[in-house]
Design an enzyme around this catalytic site. Sequence first.
Site, short mmCIF file in Angstrom:
data_model
loop_
_atom_site.label_atom_id
_atom_site.label_comp_id
_atom_site.label_asym_id
_atom_site.label_seq_id
_atom_site.Cartn_x
_atom_site.Cartn_y
_atom_site.Cartn_z
N HIS A 1 -7.52 0.78 -12.03
CA HIS A 1 -8.60 1.21 -11.12
C HIS A 1 -8.18 2.36 -10.22
O HIS A 1 -7.10 2.37 -9.65
CB HIS A 1 -9.18 0.04 -10.33
N ASP B 1 -0.94 -0.21 -6.53
CA ASP B 1 -2.28 -0.82 -6.69
C ASP B 1 -3.34 0.24 -6.45
O ASP B 1 -3.79 0.40 -5.33
CB ASP B 1 -2.41 -1.99 -5.72
N GLU C 1 -12.63 -1.48 -7.92
CA GLU C 1 -12.12 -2.82 -8.23
C GLU C 1 -11.93 -3.63 -6.95
O GLU C 1 -12.14 -4.82 -6.92
CB GLU C 1 -10.77 -2.71 -8.96
N GLU C 2 -11.52 -2.93 -5.89
CA GLU C 2 -11.09 -3.65 -4.68
C GLU C 2 -12.21 -4.33 -3.92
O GLU C 2 -12.03 -5.40 -3.37
CB GLU C 2 -10.34 -2.69 -3.73
ZN ZN Z 1 -5.51 -3.58 -7.95
#
Ligand code: ZN
Length: 458
Positions: A280, A292, A326-327
């Site tokens: 993502h 991330d 995504e988050e």
């Molecule tokens: Zn992630």
Amino acid sequence: MKWRLLFGLLAMIAMVPLFSQTEDDRITIRSFYDEALTSRQSYHWLKDLCAIGPRLSGSESSLQAIHWVKGVMDTCGFDRVYLQPTLVPHWERGNPEKAILYDSKGGEYPLNVLAIGGSVATPPGGITAEIIEVPSLMAIDDIPREEIEGKIVFFNPPFDQTNIGTGASYGSNVGTRAQGAVKASQKGAIASVIRSVSSGDDDAPHTGTGHYEADVDSIPAAALGVRSADIVQHVLKLDPHAKMHLEMSCKWFEDAPSFNVIAELRGSEYPDEIIAMGGHMDSWDVGEGAHDDGAGCMHALGALKLLVDQGVTPKRTIRAVMFINEENGTRGGEEYADQAVKLGEKHLVAIESDAGGYSPRGFGITADEEQRLKLESWLDYFPKNTISYMSKGGGGVDIGPLHRADGTPMIGLSVDGQKMFDLHHSANDVFSAVHPRELELGTASMATLVYLLSQYGL
Ligand SMILES: [Zn+2]
């Protein structure tokens, strides 16, 4: 004797093409690792991506990152590169948050704090109130409303350091981050703060997404660094009437236009069978979203580039998908699934890398057992100390909607996760925390998996 000889000869003849095909595959796969480890292309791209800054959905820098990655893809020799539009939520943190603990004797303790994503603001000037410590999310159910009303609830579950797989410890505490404010508000609290969901030994607070419910008053929600949480815990033990001041100016805006970014290599024999792999593009708004999930995006993009650079013509279509949101919404994953259904696309499998850019260890599989066993039979293709298992269960938040829509099997990359939750969703998730060799081993492992899937199906 003669029969045995004949039998042996026949077996040898039968094995020749099989053996050479396997050898060819091994040579191709070795070239992925050699190229990734020497060129460090994913790592260099990740550096450029991180230099843009954090990429929260709806932010200016998230759009900048989207256009940057599309620009990179345009230079890679892929068959198709395109943007897939979607609306995303748009929330901003506002001014840096403030939290101070006051004991009854005039002692003052500044605390490290971050609003939980999506939180409402405090009133201007902040709130100051007594604190009630609650050891876990569920424990609040047993506390009478009178003890909570008008106070700040401090959810203080420790991170379970005994799990070797830190994801399990994260998973058991993440509900507190998501639901804490609702549970606290239902009992009349005026704010909810949590001990950050972190395996770390520092005081950087970790944010993440939080939830409200329509029929429950939305109260401010924040996360304290683990050292700050220790201070609150310690002071409350000596002085139960200690107070906390909390000041946050977060804001919600209209949904904003955004995009998934997709690059494709068209299959030469079965172009309608699609292998999608991705990560993502969005990140939280602190740090640089390096692990991330800049790492996962560069795993996918780097893997597709390795196929091109090594002259691979895949039999099946392979996509690198950079999902947005995504988050805090999964709108990118949902849009991708919606479009796949609408266009009648047939996905062979969807693969996600969202566990960080650490050394690859295995793949988690959500598929029929027969398919998992086929994947397991390929383990021997991966160099030692890279991929060593194909375990049951795995996938990812971005590919979940596709799996639910049409049953597409899911695969998630597993990595050596000891450090991920030290920095996940915190200001420490920056490029310098990524090691080039660890990242590139992940890229080459993704390339190996999609290469074998494209040649042999699932
Ligand atoms: Zn992630």
